[in-house]
Design an enzyme around this catalytic site. Structure first.
Site: not given
Ligand code: NAD
Length: 489
Positions: A235-236, A257, A291
């Site tokens: 995620g982010s 990641e 990503c």
């Molecule tokens: P996000 O960080 O907002 O959310 C990711 C996940 O984390 C979601 O399932 C969300 O519900 C959960 N989450 C949110 N707050 C949390 C907390 N406090 N504790 C635990 N879990 C929590 O990211 P997004 O907007 O869903 O995804 C986009 C991001 O993911 C982009 O930055 C992208 O580059 C990245 N990404 C990385 C890869 C990789 O392999 N490097 C792959 C896909 C996406």
């Protein structure tokens, strides 16, 4: 143009799967899931709650001793069966993938095929788990190293490619002998829900993989849970910081990641057409929401204008449309909020001196109910500007010229992120020289996505995370190292 609407009845029904119980609702909040191409509600989903997380962890813990003790060839066979199910149901999976986040029907079969590849590849490791012996000193002894599972692994994935991300983690984690609690993302829950149904259908014992669907509260409960041995987060960076702070309470290891702003270096000696086509994929792949998309184009000044012209001409051939239509190449971004955030970044990029070569604001007409942005290219972008340094996560490319190899390398590395880098050149020595200097977890030379196979390690440097998924490194991510010393005196 009439958009096909997602059909609720064809979408998976169980947001919570714990042990052998398929549950049509969790005990948490209810929210409407939105299909981003039309803004239509696919279904109201009652999400899991932290109490459901407790039950899921208990089920995983109960299943763990038998799963860990199961011989590797049996784990392998289950994973091969799952791979075959993915291949057999690629047709049924396609509308699920489209409906959850507006990904394209065109790309959907690849996602199922990729899932099958991952479970086959790591199924092949499940029966080859070995240790090593060490010729130690200090007295007669037999010393060996073994690789053991963590127990229960908690998996948190994003909305942009939930099935791709989930299988990237589950395949190695299961092969290594771990049990799983996975959270499907609230914004795009359906493909992970179907993944867990397929895992049951393949005959994995109940409790080996458990599903909780929901948002931040559910993820945070997983991170805090003392029964989870490791968290794998995709995620982010902003969420990763919260997760690391939370994990500090239980001293839990966390694999990360994260996002990127991957550089695409186009040298004057590159095959211009190939470099333009591949440069454009940064705006197109996953509707610009990948990503590792190459979104920061650095182009040698000698070919700068011809390259821009070719890129723009090619962008004109990318057909935006209904994600269910087989000829659509660009779909919507995930939400209205995301669309507004991206538009703001583009506006500020122009105000900061970026030259708008193509694209711009929200698409109207047939597209006005959905969250559609055109392919947008900003040239002459100042590398220090916000739009050059921020992950946009939409169909937006920034382009900056360079005059020498040294400058190109310096510009590419001048980023907080370090996920991917793409080098376009026909000079072999330069290709290796530049690849060696990239601060990125994955470098592709004259490529744009072909490297994303399960047999190679994938992951980031710097703010793009750490740890690797794919290859033997992916297995190691879900194994703890133990050293055993036996006195032979
Ligand atoms: P996000 O960080 O907002 O959310 C990711 C996940 O984390 C979601 O399932 C969300 O519900 C959960 N989450 C949110 N707050 C949390 C907390 N406090 N504790 C635990 N879990 C929590 O990211 P997004 O907007 O869903 O995804 C986009 C991001 O993911 C982009 O930055 C992208 O580059 C990245 N990404 C990385 C890869 C990789 O392999 N490097 C792959 C896909 C996406």
């Amino acid at each position: 143009m009439t958009f096909q609407q997602p059909v609720g009845d064809t979408l998976p029904r169980y947001p919570v799967i714990i042990g052998d119980s398929l549950e049509e609702q969790g005990s948490g909040e209810t929210a409407a899931h939105i299909y981003p191409a039309t803004g239509a509600v696919t279904r109201e989903i009652r999400f899991a709650s932290p109490a459901d997380v407790d039950r899921a962890v208990a089920a995983a813990q109960a299943a763990y001793p038998a799963w860990r003790a199961l011989p590797g060839d049996k784990r392998r066979d289950l994973m091969f069966k799952l791979a075959s199910l993915f291949e057999a149901q690629a047709q049924e999976m396609a509308p699920i993938l489209v409906s959850e986040n507006g990904s394209l029907s065109l790309a959907a079969p690849y996602i199922s095929y990729d899932a099958a590849q991952k479970f086959r590849y790591y199924g092949g490791w499940a029966d080859k788990i070995e240790g090593r012996t060490v010729a130690t000193w200090g007295g007669p002894a037999h010393d060996y190293v073994s690789y053991e599972p963590y127990g229960v692994v908690g998996v948190i994935v994003p909305w942009n490619g939930p099935l791709f991300a989930a299988t990237m983690v589950l395949a190695p984690a299961l092969a290594a002998g771990n049990c799983i609690v996975i959270k499907a993302p609230d914004l795009a829950p359906y493909s992970v829900m179907r993944l867990v149904e397929l895992i049951r259908q393949a005959g994995f014992p109940p409790g080996v993989v458990n599903l909780v669907t929901g948002g931040a509260d559910v993820g945070a409960a997983m991170v805090a849970h003392p029964g989870i041995g490791k968290i794998e987060f995709i995620g982010s960076g902003a969420t990763a910081q919260k997760i690391l702070a939370n994990a500090a309470q239980t001293l839990k290891p966390v694999g990360l990641e994260l996002g990127g702003k991957s550089a695409v270096l186009v040298f004057g000696d590159a095959d211009l057409q190939s470099a333009a086509k591949r440069g454009l994929t940064g705006a197109v792949s996953a509707n610009g929401q990948g990503c590792v998309n190459g979104t920061r184009l650095l182009v040698e000044r000698t070919i700068y204008e011809p390259y821009l012209q070719m890129l723009t001409a090619m962008a004109g051939h990318i057909k935006a449309g209904d994600p269910f239509a087989g000829d659509t190449m660009l779909g919507p971004v995930i939400s209205e909020a995301s669309l507004n955030r991206i538009s703001g970044l583009v506006d500020r990029g122009v105000a900061a001196g970026g030259r708008l070569v193509t694209g711009g604001g929200r698409m109207g007409g047939d597209f006005s109910d959905g969250y559609y942005l055109p392919i947008t290219v900003l040239a002459d972008v100042d590398p220090a500007s916000e739009i050059s340094r921020t992950e946009v996560f939409g169909p937006v490319l920034v382009v900056t010229p360079f005059d020498s190899e040294e400058e190109a390398v310096a510009l590419a590395n001048d980023s907080d992120f370090g996920l991917g880098a793409y080098v376009h050149t026909t000079n072999l020595a330069r290709a290796h020289r530049v690849a060696g200097q990239m601060q990125a977890g994955q470098v592709q030379v004259n490529g744009s996505g072909e490297a994303m196979t399960p047999c190679v390690p994938f992951g980031g440097m710097k703010h793009s995370g750490h740890g690797r998924l794919g290859g033997i490194e992916g297995m190691r991510e879900f194994q703890q190292v133990k050293n055993v010393w036996v006195n032979l005196a």
